[in-house]
Design an enzyme around this catalytic site. Structure first.
Site, short mmCIF file in Angstrom:
data_model
loop_
_atom_site.label_atom_id
_atom_site.label_comp_id
_atom_site.label_asym_id
_atom_site.label_seq_id
_atom_site.Cartn_x
_atom_site.Cartn_y
_atom_site.Cartn_z
N LYS A 1 0.84 -1.21 0.00
CA LYS A 1 0.00 0.00 0.00
C LYS A 1 0.88 1.26 0.00
CE LYS A 1 -0.71 2.04 3.50
NZ LYS A 1 -1.65 1.73 4.57
N ARG B 1 -21.62 4.94 3.99
CA ARG B 1 -22.99 4.92 4.50
C ARG B 1 -23.25 5.92 5.62
NH1 ARG B 1 -22.96 -0.94 7.70
NH2 ARG B 1 -21.38 -0.39 9.23
N HIS C 1 12.65 26.27 11.76
CA HIS C 1 12.08 27.16 10.76
C HIS C 1 12.81 27.05 9.44
CE1 HIS C 1 9.80 30.61 9.46
NE2 HIS C 1 10.91 31.18 9.03
N ARG D 1 -14.83 7.35 10.62
CA ARG D 1 -15.52 7.37 11.91
C ARG D 1 -14.55 6.97 13.03
NH1 ARG D 1 -18.48 3.54 14.70
NH2 ARG D 1 -18.44 2.03 13.02
#
Ligand code: NDP
Length: 452
Positions: free
Chosen positions: A51, A199, A435, A205
């Site tokens: 993946k 859904r 930075h 979630r």
């Protein structure tokens, strides 16, 4: 009673291999391990590793556009899936050999076959023979769950994506979790037209609400046709692929349908009914804090126990098991403050409590910022980075950190160390910024945007 082995491990994935190697090489146990498919398990063969390589492959289109904006005279030709897949296959073969060599080097006997449990100390191998072991470790992982409608329509799962002969020109991805969102972004980056149905109300979630919204917005901006509150009602074969009718009335025809609707533990036909091992509602092996099942000689680690289904957690569980049983050092697998990353584009790194969970436990202060990072802003892209710290208003400890940004997975690993050590907001503030980098915002968040 004399056993053939001190330990028999079923499953050659991350958890099983770690347990076998530590038990054998560190503690001198006589160990065997059975794997019916390929050594390395989900992570190496059909998960995290391939993946992530696909994530890298898919990012180049955007990077070439950026390069042009920076003055480079480059033109992207097409993406050749066959070239990539051939290299990917070779890399996975190499990694499988590394896993195998690690076990060989530790003196573990490898059985390249399926193994099932006969009783508390006996394992049956696919050739019909049996072996006995003082301890048995179940590390059989999980597999994709396909709802009936998807199975009968021949929908693909994440397992199939890595083996595709050709990239489809269009896909529907069903689901809103890690896998659905990652593949939506990967395939979109590779030039596939992607529609995604989820859904629920918002993708991902369980994660921080603001981060979920931020990722969904970027996925849509990148060209993914994401529909929430939407599921598949009907799927029928079509000469060019599959015709889909959605619950919201939306109709489309796609070359392939991919379901990423969760995973289930691999406990079927394992012979567990011959033992007193207890299974939970999803079929997961129920274990205690030491990964021990209801049968004292049988333990289980990794996704098959459905605790936190992540490779590094399975590795920790396997290691803790070996320390406990063979090292004389009772060790609980630690499931606190586990950082993780979702490899969407943009990437999401997260550790600790979501704002929603922390509010319920309150009082809290929320520090957050969203900004256009220098690199993509210069290239004229609208991308925004989001960084957020959830702070306990009484102890001042940082309870959660959520970052949506390029390389957020790398950033969250380091933030997680500070948070595990109990860093307060003032500890973050005392740290001098680096930075100019995106992560400097984590130490320059002055005022809370909300309190609760
Ligand atoms: P998830 O549980 O994360 O997501 C499953 C999704 O499918 C949810 O959106 C769920 O909706 C939806 N769903 C479930 N059943 C149905 C159904 N019958 N019809 C329609 N939608 C359905 O599972 P994944 O498969 O994405 O990933 C499995 C696990 O693998 C993850 O939880 C994670 O632990 C691990 N993983 C980790 C990765 C990483 O660390 N980067 C990458 C990939 C996987 P709802 O929300 O409504 O339940």
């Amino acid at each position: 009673m004399a056993f053939d082995y001190d330990l028999f491990v079923i499953g050659g994935g991350s958890g099983g291999v770690r347990a076998a190697r530590i038990a054998a090489s560190e503690y001198g146990a006589k160990v065997a391990l059975a794997e019916e498919y390929r050594m390395g398990g989900t992570c190496v063969i059909r998960g995290c590793v391939p993946k992530k390589l696909m994530v890298f492959a898919s990012a180049f289109a955007g990077e070439m556009e950026d390069a042009r904006a920076y003055g480079w005279d480059v033109t992207a030709g097409g993406f050749d899936w066959t070239v990539f897949r051939t290299k990917l296959d070779a890399e996975l073969d190499r990694l499988e050999r590394v896993y195998r060599a690690g076990l060989d080097g530790a003196g573990v006997t490898i059985q390249d076959c399926r193994a099932t449990i006969e009783d508390a100390h006996t394992v049956r191998l696919a050739d019909g023979g049996t072996v006995t072991a003082k301890h048995i470790l179940i590390a059989t992982g999980g597999r994709p769950f396909l709802p009936e409608i998807a199975a009968s329509a021949g929908a693909l799962t994440s397992n199939d994506i890595f083996k595709l002969e050709a990239l489809p020109d269009s896909v529907l991805i069903v689901g809103g979790g890690f896998i659905a969102c990652e593949f939506a972004c990967i395939l979109n980056g590779m030039g596939v037209k992607v529609t995604q149905f989820y859904r629920g109300e918002q993708i991902l979630r369980g994660f921080d609400g603001e981060a979920r919204g931020h990722i969904a917005e970027h996925m849509r901006e990148a060209g993914i046709d994401l529909h929430v509150g939407t599921d598949v009602m009907e799927m029928t074969p079509d000469p060019t692929g599959t015709k889909v009718i959605a619950t919201n009335g939306h109709e489309l025809t796609v070359a392939k349908v991919i379901y990423a609707t969760g995973r289930v533990p691999n406990t079927d036909r394992l012979g567990l009914e011959n033992t007193g091992v207890k299974l939970g509602r999803k079929g997961e092996v129920v274990v205690d804090d030491w990964s021990q099942t209801a049968v004292p000689s049988i333990f289980a680690v990794g996704d098959v126990t459905d605790r936190i289904n992540l490779t590094p957690v399975a590795i920790r569980e396997g290691h803790a098991f070996a320390d406990t049983v063979f090292g004389g050092r009772p060790t609980k697998a630690d499931h606190d403050l586990v950082p993780s990353a979702v490899f969407t584009q943009p990437e999401f790194g997260t550790v600790g409590m979501t704002e929603e969970a922390a509010r319920a436990a309150g009082p809290i202060e929320v520090y957050a910022t969203a900004f256009r990072p220098m690199r993509s802003a210069f290239a004229g892209r609208p991308d925004r980075v989001m960084m957020k710290l959830i702070v306990c208003a009484t102890t001042r400890k940082v309870l959660g950190c959520h970052i949506v940004a390029p390389e957020a997975g790398e950033m969250i690993q380091l933030a997680a160390i500070a948070i595990r050590m109990g860093a307060t907001k003032e500890d973050f503030d005392r740290t001098v910024a680096v930075h100019p980098v995106m992560a400097e915002e984590l130490v320059t968040l002055r005022k809370p945007v909300r309190t609760a």
